[in-house]
Design a protein around this motif. Structure first.
Motif, PDB file in Angstrom:
ATOM      1  N   GLU A  15      14.453  26.704  25.267  1.00 51.47           N
ATOM      2  CA  GLU A  15      15.798  26.819  24.708  1.00 51.47           C
ATOM      3  C   GLU A  15      16.325  25.472  24.297  1.00 51.47           C
ATOM      4  OE1 GLU A  15      18.977  28.991  26.778  1.00 51.47           O
ATOM      5  OE2 GLU A  15      17.349  30.138  27.676  1.00 51.47           O
ATOM      6  N   ARG A  16      16.025  24.469  25.115  1.00 46.11           N
ATOM      7  CA  ARG A  16      16.611  23.156  24.837  1.00 46.11           C
ATOM      8  C   ARG A  16      16.045  22.521  23.599  1.00 46.11           C
ATOM      9  NH1 ARG A  16      16.505  21.711  30.460  1.00 46.11           N
ATOM     10  NH2 ARG A  16      18.273  22.822  31.346  1.00 46.11           N
ATOM     11  N   GLY A  18      15.887  23.993  20.985  1.00 47.10           N
ATOM     12  CA  GLY A  18      16.721  24.495  19.906  1.00 47.10           C
ATOM     13  C   GLY A  18      15.986  25.395  18.947  1.00 47.10           C
ATOM     14  N   ARG A  21      16.447  31.086  20.853  1.00 38.45           N
ATOM     15  CA  ARG A  21      17.741  31.394  21.420  1.00 38.45           C
ATOM     16  C   ARG A  21      17.608  32.685  22.192  1.00 38.45           C
ATOM     17  NH1 ARG A  21      21.807  33.795  18.836  1.00 38.45           N
ATOM     18  NH2 ARG A  21      20.576  33.903  16.956  1.00 38.45           N
ATOM     19  N   GLN A  26      22.914  40.196  23.568  1.00 41.28           N
ATOM     20  CA  GLN A  26      23.324  41.015  22.433  1.00 41.28           C
ATOM     21  C   GLN A  26      22.741  42.415  22.516  1.00 41.28           C
ATOM     22  OE1 GLN A  26      22.217  39.168  18.799  1.00 41.28           O
ATOM     23  NE2 GLN A  26      23.315  37.291  19.263  1.00 41.28           N
ATOM     24  N   GLU A 162      19.235  27.021  13.462  1.00 44.31           N
ATOM     25  CA  GLU A 162      20.519  26.342  13.583  1.00 44.31           C
ATOM     26  C   GLU A 162      20.831  25.503  12.383  1.00 44.31           C
ATOM     27  OE1 GLU A 162      20.247  25.502  18.293  1.00 44.31           O
ATOM     28  OE2 GLU A 162      20.778  23.913  16.911  1.00 44.31           O
ATOM     29  N   MET A 163      22.052  25.567  12.024  1.00 49.67           N
ATOM     30  CA  MET A 163      22.613  24.609  11.090  1.00 49.67           C
ATOM     31  C   MET A 163      21.829  24.473   9.802  1.00 49.67           C
ATOM     32  SD  MET A 163      23.736  21.576  13.635  1.00 49.67           S
ATOM     33  CE  MET A 163      22.230  21.475  14.494  1.00 49.67           C
ATOM     34  N   ARG A 183      31.962  19.859  12.191  1.00 46.41           N
ATOM     35  CA  ARG A 183      32.274  20.625  13.389  1.00 46.41           C
ATOM     36  C   ARG A 183      33.749  20.463  13.696  1.00 46.41           C
ATOM     37  NH1 ARG A 183      29.552  23.140  17.478  1.00 46.41           N
ATOM     38  NH2 ARG A 183      30.314  22.734  19.546  1.00 46.41           N
TER      39      ARG A 183
ATOM     40  N   ASN B 486      31.581  21.108  24.295  1.00 44.88           N
ATOM     41  CA  ASN B 486      30.687  20.375  23.409  1.00 44.88           C
ATOM     42  C   ASN B 486      29.450  19.907  24.157  1.00 44.88           C
ATOM     43  OD1 ASN B 486      31.416  20.259  20.730  1.00 44.88           O
ATOM     44  ND2 ASN B 486      33.012  18.757  21.081  1.00 44.88           N
ATOM     45  N   SER B 489      27.197  22.740  24.572  1.00 48.04           N
ATOM     46  CA  SER B 489      26.664  23.141  23.280  1.00 48.04           C
ATOM     47  C   SER B 489      25.511  22.233  22.888  1.00 48.04           C
ATOM     48  CB  SER B 489      27.772  23.093  22.241  1.00 48.04           C
ATOM     49  OG  SER B 489      27.240  23.201  20.965  1.00 48.04           O
ATOM     50  N   GLN B 491      23.519  20.860  24.916  1.00 48.83           N
ATOM     51  CA  GLN B 491      22.389  21.284  25.729  1.00 48.83           C
ATOM     52  C   GLN B 491      21.899  22.651  25.314  1.00 48.83           C
ATOM     53  OE1 GLN B 491      21.111  19.343  28.082  1.00 48.83           O
ATOM     54  NE2 GLN B 491      22.636  17.821  27.529  1.00 48.83           N
ATOM     55  N   ARG B 492      22.506  23.186  24.273  1.00 53.22           N
ATOM     56  CA  ARG B 492      22.135  24.484  23.725  1.00 53.22           C
ATOM     57  C   ARG B 492      22.386  25.635  24.683  1.00 53.22           C
ATOM     58  NH1 ARG B 492      20.121  22.073  19.424  1.00 53.22           N
ATOM     59  NH2 ARG B 492      18.520  20.523  19.757  1.00 53.22           N
ATOM     60  N   GLU B 493      23.307  25.418  25.617  1.00 54.05           N
ATOM     61  CA  GLU B 493      23.690  26.562  26.461  1.00 54.05           C
ATOM     62  C   GLU B 493      24.944  27.142  25.850  1.00 54.05           C
ATOM     63  OE1 GLU B 493      23.384  26.228  30.573  1.00 54.05           O
ATOM     64  OE2 GLU B 493      21.968  24.567  30.484  1.00 54.05           O
ATOM     65  N   ASP B 495      26.286  30.082  25.661  1.00 50.58           N
ATOM     66  CA  ASP B 495      27.195  30.996  26.351  1.00 50.58           C
ATOM     67  C   ASP B 495      28.193  30.231  27.196  1.00 50.58           C
ATOM     68  OD1 ASP B 495      24.367  33.126  26.832  1.00 50.58           O
ATOM     69  OD2 ASP B 495      25.953  33.236  25.319  1.00 50.58           O
ATOM     70  N   PHE B 501      35.144  26.867  25.717  1.00 51.60           N
ATOM     71  CA  PHE B 501      36.077  26.824  24.597  1.00 51.60           C
ATOM     72  C   PHE B 501      37.149  27.884  24.759  1.00 51.60           C
ATOM     73  CE2 PHE B 501      34.236  23.434  22.659  1.00 51.60           C
ATOM     74  CZ  PHE B 501      32.941  23.618  22.210  1.00 51.60           C
ATOM     75  N   GLU B 521      30.687  27.679  17.654  1.00 48.18           N
ATOM     76  CA  GLU B 521      29.738  28.100  18.686  1.00 48.18           C
ATOM     77  C   GLU B 521      29.294  29.533  18.456  1.00 48.18           C
ATOM     78  OE1 GLU B 521      29.183  25.371  20.181  1.00 48.18           O
ATOM     79  OE2 GLU B 521      27.599  26.382  21.255  1.00 48.18           O
ATOM     80  N   LEU B 524      26.829  29.710  15.805  1.00 47.79           N
ATOM     81  CA  LEU B 524      25.508  29.296  16.249  1.00 47.79           C
ATOM     82  C   LEU B 524      24.782  30.408  16.989  1.00 47.79           C
ATOM     83  CD1 LEU B 524      26.018  25.655  17.476  1.00 47.79           C
ATOM     84  CD2 LEU B 524      24.686  26.439  15.555  1.00 47.79           C
ATOM     85  N   THR B 525      25.555  31.257  17.672  1.00 49.00           N
ATOM     86  CA  THR B 525      24.907  32.384  18.338  1.00 49.00           C
ATOM     87  C   THR B 525      24.892  33.614  17.452  1.00 49.00           C
ATOM     88  OG1 THR B 525      27.023  32.796  19.370  1.00 49.00           O
ATOM     89  CG2 THR B 525      25.354  31.725  20.697  1.00 49.00           C
TER      90      THR B 525
END
Lengths: 183, 730
Positions: A15-16, A18, A21, A26, A162-163, A183, B486, B489, B491-493, B495, B501, B521, B524-525
C-alpha cells in the motif's frame, strides 16, 4: 512432503508504494456461516489476533460484492498454521462473476502450513487486473481434515492510479510529482 | 437621612468598581456574581452584567438578558449584536445593527451616528454578516466605512482583500481629522490623546496640536488625576525592564535600549505628560540600528507601559495612590463615566494614559511612532492585498522588504510562506515555514499550508513530527487535524486521513481548506460522488478558494465531463492566474482534442514558471502526438537538464527515437528509463521494450541492412534478458 507455503510480505508495504489501494471498504462482505463473535468484523478489522470462524459445512464461503465493476489486482489472506492448526485452510478456490449464479472459478490454490500472508494475484497473463462485480472465496478443505476454518484477515487490492490525468503514467521523482496536482 | 443615602451611593460605586476590577483581572465568576446582585438593585447595570456574561463565554445568557429590554442604549445593542453573531443568529444580529424602526434598513451613516464610539466595530460586524449571507458588495461597503472610522481594524481590511476587493492600503491606513475626533469622543477622557499620536500628515499634525491644546485644557480638570499616575510611573521606573510585547504574534522580547533620560525628562516634569501609546510597545520601538533615528525615547516610553504588564505593580502604585488607569477605573473617577466606559482591556491599545498635553515637541516623538505603525500597516496591507489577489511574486517581494523585526513574526512569515506555496514554489515555502516554526513554534495559523507543502515534497518525517506537535498543542484547532490528515495521506492511509479531515470539519465548520483536503482525499480513494459535496462546501464558505474549484474540475475530468471540467479549471485560473500547475491541467485537457490550444497553454505555463517540468513534459508529448519529433526532442533535452532522474523523460525520448527509427538510441533511453524505475511502476516501459522488436523486425526485413538488424536483435535479446531479470526481482 510438500514444501510449506512461504509467508508473503505484509500488504501494508504494498500500500505504501502507492501502486495498490485496499478497496474492501467499498464492498459488501458476507459469509456462509460464522460463530457468534467471530464474523465479518473480525475478518476485516486489521487485527491479526481476531479471526473468522465458520460454523457449517464445507465449502465455507466469503463473498465480496462491489457496487460497480471493480478492477481487482490481488487478494491477500492471512492464515497461520501454528496458531490455527486444523482450522487452517488448505485448499482455497477463488471465483468471480456478476452475482451468485454467475460465478466461475479462476484460481485454486493449495496452502501447505502457511505462516502468514498469502498473496493471490488476479491479474491475467498480460498484467491487467481483473474487472468484476463479485468475488467469492471458497475454503474447500482444511489442514488435518478439519471441518471449520479460521481466517484471520482478508484484503482486496486494486491498482491505484493516483494523481494521473488521463492516460498519463505516474511520475517517479518528487520534483515532478509536486507539480502534478494542486491540493 | 442624607448620610444614609451618601453611604449607599458609595457602596454602589465601589460595587461597580469592584466588578470592573474583577473583569479586568479575568475573575469572571466573581464579576458575574457581583453584577447579578447589582442587577436586581438597578437596571443601569444591564450592560455591565451582559458584559460579564459575554466575557465569561456565556453569550446566550447575555443575549437573553439584553433581549428582554428593547429600549437599550447603543452599547447594549452593540453587545446584543455581538452575542447574536457569536451564537450564529446572523439575521437577528443584522436586525439589531442595521434594522431601523418598522423594518427600514439603516444606512451606514445612520449606524455611525447611532453607535458612536462602537460604530467601527458594529460596521465590521455588519460587514461580516453581509459577507456570510452572500451580499458581498454591501459587506465591502461596511468594511470600508469601518476602516475610515478606525484605520486600525486590520480584520476589516483582511476581509476586504479576501472578498476580492482591492482596497488601497495607502488610503486606508491613514489617520484623518475626523478619526481623531472620534476617538476623543470616546467617553473616557484618557482616550483623547490616543489618536493624536498616530497623526502623520502635516494636516494631521495641526489637528494633533489642536487636540493637544484641547486636551491640556481638559487636563486641568481634576478628572484627570488618574492620568498623573502614568507620568509618575515613568520617573520611578528605570528602563531596565525588558520589553514584553503585547501583540500575540511577536514573541521574542527585545532588549531594552537604555535611553538617555533627558529625552523624556519632560515626562517626569509635568503632571500631565503623555504616556507613550501602546503601539509603542509593538516591535517598532526596538529599533535596529538601521531604523529610523527619529524614535528617541520610544523604548523608554514603551517600557513605561510595559511596566504595567510586567509584574512590578508595587513600583507603579507606590508612585501614586491611584492604580494605573490601564487596568482599573480608579475610584476617583465619577460614576457617570463608568456606565459608559468601554471595556478596558480593549482600549489598552489606545491608552495613552494622559492626554498629550505636553508641548508639540513631545508630540513629535509620538508622531514618529504613529507614523511607523501606520507605515507598517500600509506595507503589510499592500503585501496582503497582493497575496489575496494571487499576485504572488509581488507579494513575496513586498514581504521581503519588511524590516526584520516585523518580518520575523508569525503572521508575516506565515503569509510569506503561503505566497510561495501559491506559486507552487514548495522548497522556498518550506524554508520560510521552517523559519516560522523555529521562531514561533506555537503559531497555528497557516500550518495547514505548511503541511501541504511537506506533502508535496514528500517529507514524511517532518510532516509526522509537525502533526504530532500540533495535535498535542491544540486539539480544537482545525489546522492540527488537517496536518494530521495530510500526514496519513502521505503514508497512503487514506481512510485514516479522511477520518482526520472530517474531524477538522467538525471542529470548525467554517474552515474551507478542511473541506478541500477531504475532497481531495475522497478523490484519491475514487469516491467521486462523496468528494463533490466536499468541494462544493468549500466553495460555499469561500468563493475564492481556487483549490476547491480545481478539485471540482478534477472530478469532472475524471468523469470525462470535459466541458464542465474546463469551466471549473477556468474558474480556478481566473482566481489564481499565476499558477502553472493549473495551466498545465487545462492544457492536458485541451490536449485531448484541441492540440494547438494545448500547446499555447503549455507555452504560457512555461513562461510563468520555467521550473515546472510537467509543462515541458506535456508539451513534448503533445508535440510527439502531432509528430513534431524534432521539437519534441528539443523539449525533452531541456527537460533532461531540469529533472535528470525522471524515468518518464527517457521513456518519452525513447519513444521519439523509436518513431524516428533510431532504435539504438531508443533502446538506450528505454534501458535508462528502466534503470531509473526498476520496480516498473509503469508497465508501459516494459511493453514498449517488448513491442520494440516486432516492428523492428519488419522494418529491418524491409531494409537490406541485415547486419544492423542482427546486431539490434542481439541488443534486443540483451535488453529482454535485462527486462526478464527485473521481472524476477519483482
Amino acid at each position: 512432503m510438500a514444501t510449506k507455503t512461504p509467508a508473503g510480505e505484509d500488504p501494508k508495504k504494498l500500500e505504501r508504494t502507492g501502486r495498490v489501494r485496499e478497496i474492501g471498504s467499498q464492498a459488501i462482505w458476507s459469509l456462509s456461516s460464522c460463530k457468534p463473535g467471530f464474523g465479518v468484523d473480525q475478518l476485516r478489522d486489521d487485527n491479526l489476533e481476531t479471526y473468522w470462524q465458520s460454523d457449517g459445512s464445507q465449502p465455507h464461503l466469503v463473498n465480496i460484492q462491489f457496487r460497480r465493476k471493480t478492477a481487482v489486482k490481488t487478494v491477500c489472506i492471512y492464515a497461520d498454521y501454528k496458531a490455527d492448526e486444523s482450522y487452517t485452510p488448505s485448499r482455497v478456490s477463488l471465483r468471480v462473476g456478476n452475482n451468485f449464479h454467475d460465478l466461475q472459478e479462476i484460481r485454486q490454490l493449495d496452502l501447505v502450513e502457511p505462516g502468514g500472508w498469502v498473496h493471490i494475484s488476479l491479474e491475467d497473463p498480460g498484467g491487467k487486473p481483473l474487472r468484476t462485480f463479485m468475488i467469492q472465496m471458497a475454503v474447500l478443505a482444511n489442514h488435518q481434515n478439519g471441518r471449520d476454518t479460521h481466517l484471520r484477515q482478508v484484503r482486496v487490492y486494486t491498482p491505484a492510479e493516483e494523481m494521473s490525468l488521463g492516460n498519463l503514467p505516474r511520475f517517479t521523482t518528487t520534483d515532478c510529482l509536486k507539480y502534478s496536482t494542486i491540493r | 437621612m442624607i448620610r444614609v443615602k451618601k453611604v449607599q451611593k458609595i457602596h454602589f460605586e465601589h460595587f461597580i468598581a469592584a466588578i470592573w476590577h474583577a473583569l479586568n483581572h479575568y475573575a469572571y465568576r466573581d464579576a458575574v456574581f457581583l453584577a447579578e446582585r447589582l442587577y436586581f438593585v438597578t437596571d443601569d447595570v444591564l450592560f455591565l452584567l451582559a458584559t460579564c456574561y459575554f466575557r465569561s463565554s456565556k453569550p446566550y445568557r447575555a443575549y437573553n438578558l439584553l433581549k428582554a429590554h428593547s429600549w437599550t442604549s447603543a452599547q447594549c445593542r452593540f453587545l446584543l449584536a455581538k452575542c447574536c453573531l457569536e451564537m450564529g443568529k446572523l439575521s437577528e444580529a443584522e436586525q439589531v445593527v442595521a434594522g431601523g424602526i418598522l423594518g427600514r434598513i439603516r444606512t451606514t451613516d445612520e449606524i455611525v451616528a447611532d453607535f458612536g464610539d462602537a460604530a467601527c466595530f458594529s460596521l465590521a460586524m455588519l460587514g461580516q454578516i453581509y459577507c456570510k449571507t452572500d451580499r458581498g458588495a454591501k459587506g465591502a461597503e461596511c468594511f470600508q466605512k469601518s476602516l475610515t472610522l478606525n484605520p486600525f481594524l486590520w480584520t476589516s481590511f483582511e476581509s476586504l482583500c479576501e472578498n476580492g476587493q482591492n482596497p488601497d492600503p495607502e488610503q486606508l491606513f491613514r489617520l484623518s481629522a475626523t478619526q481623531n475626533l472620534n476617538f476623543c469622543q470616546s467617553n473616557h477622557p484618557l482616550m483623547c490623546g490616543t489618536a493624536s499620536n498616530a497623526a502623520d500628515t502635516t494636516q494631521e499634525t495641526i489637528e494633533l496640536n489642536r487636540i493637544n491644546l484641547e486636551a491640556s485644557s481638559i487636563a486641568k480638570h481634576p478628572l484627570h488625576t488618574p492620568a498623573t499616575s502614568a507620568s509618575v510611573i515613568d520617573t520611578t521606573l528605570s528602563s531596565a525592564e525588558s520589553i514584553t510585547l503585547l501583540t500575540g504574534s511577536t514573541f521574542s522580547s527585545r532588549p531594552v535600549r537604555t535611553r538617555p533620560r533627558s529625552g523624556r525628562s519632560l515626562l517626569g516634569g509635568s503632571s500631565l505628560s503623555p504616556l507613550t501609546p501602546s503601539f509603542g510597545v509593538l516591535p517598532l520601538d526596538t529599533p535596529s540600528p538601521g531604523e529610523q533615528s527619529g524614535l528617541p525615547g520610544l523604548s523608554t516610553g514603551s517600557s513605561v507601559l510595559d511596566s504595567n504588564l510586567v509584574p512590578n505593580p508595587k513600583k507603579v502604585w507606590s508612585a501614586n495612590m491611584n492604580t494605573t488607569q490601564v487596568l482599573i477605573p480608579t475610584s476617583g473617577v465619577p460614576p457617570n463615566t463608568l456606565t459608559n466606559a468601554p471595556p478596558r482591556r480593549s482600549t489598552r491599545l489606545f491608552i495613552s494614559a494622559s492626554s498629550t498635553a505636553k508641548v508639540c515637541g513631545r508630540a513629535a516623538t509620538l508622531h514618529y511612532r504613529g507614523l511607523s505603525l501606520l507605515a507598517i500597516l500600509r506595507d503589510l496591507g499592500k503585501a496582503y492585498r497582493a497575496l489575496c489577489a494571487y499576485d504572488c511574486r509581488e507579494a513575496v517581494r513586498l514581504f521581503e522588504q519588511l524590516p526584520p523585526q516585523h518580518y520575523r513574526t508569525g503572521w508575516v512569515l506565515s503569509q510569506h510562506g503561503r505566497a510561495h506555496f501559491e506559486l507552487a514554489d514548495y522548497s522556498q515555502a518550506e524554508k520560510v515555514f521552517g523559519e516560522l516554526r523555529y521562531l514561533d513554534p506555537r503559531y497555528m495559523e497557516g500550518m495547514e499550508i505548511y503541511s501541504t507543502t511537506l506533502w508535496h515534497l514528500q517529507r514524511d518525517v517532518a510532516l509526522s513530527a509537525l502533526a504530532q506537535e500540533l495535535t498535542e498543542m491544540d486539539l480544537n484547532s482545525p489546522q492540527a487535524w488537517c496536518v494530521a490528515g495530510n500526514c496519513y495521506s502521505l503514508q497512503r492511509e487514506h481512510d485514516v486521513a479522511i477520518k482526520f479531515f472530517k474531524r477538522a470539519v467538525q471542529v470548525d465548520p467554517t474552515f474551507a481548506y478542511a473541506y478541500t483536503l477531504l475532497g481531495h482525499e475522497l478523490v484519491l480513494t475514487e469516491e467521486l460522488d462523496k468528494a463533490l459535496p466536499c468541494f462544493r462546501n468549500a466553495v460555499r464558505i469561500n468563493p475564492r478558494h481556487y483549490n476547491a474549484w480545481y478539485g471540482l474540475g478534477l472530478i469532472y475530468f475524471k468523469q470525462e465531463k470535459c466541458v464542465l471540467a474546463e469551466v471549473h479549471f477556468r474558474k480556478a485560473l481566473g482566481i489564481n492566474p499565476q499558477n502553472s500547475v493549473l495551466l498545465c491541467h487545462v492544457g492536458v485537457q485541451h490536449a485531448q482534442k484541441k492540440t494547438e490550444a494545448a500547446l499555447e497553454t503549455f507555452t504560457k505555463a512555461i513562461e510563468l514558471d520555467p521550473k515546472n517540468p510537467l509543462c515541458k513534459f506535456h508539451r513534448a508529448s503533445v508535440l510527439f502526438s502531432i509528430e513534431k519529433y524534432k521539437a519534441a526532442l528539443e523539449e525533452l533535452d531541456e527537460l533532461k537538464e531540469i529533472v535528470p532522474k525522471e524515468s518518464l523523460v527517457y521513456f518519452l525520448i525513447g519513444k521519439v527515437y523509436k518513431k524516428l527509427g533510431l532504435t539504438h538510441l531508443a533502446l538506450m533511453n528505454f534501458s535508462w528509463a528502466m534503470d531509473l524505475d526498476p520496480k516498473g511502476v509503469n508497465n508501459q516501459i516494459k511493453e514498449a521494450i517488448d513491442k520494440r522488436y516486432l516492428p523492428d523486425e519488419e522494418e529491418f526485413a524491409g531494409e537490406m541492412d541485415i547486419e544492423s538488424g542482427q546486431s539490434t536483435m542481439t541488443d534486443g535479446e540483451d535488453v529482454q534478458l535485462h527486462a526478464a531479470e527485473s521481472d524476477e526481482s519483482l
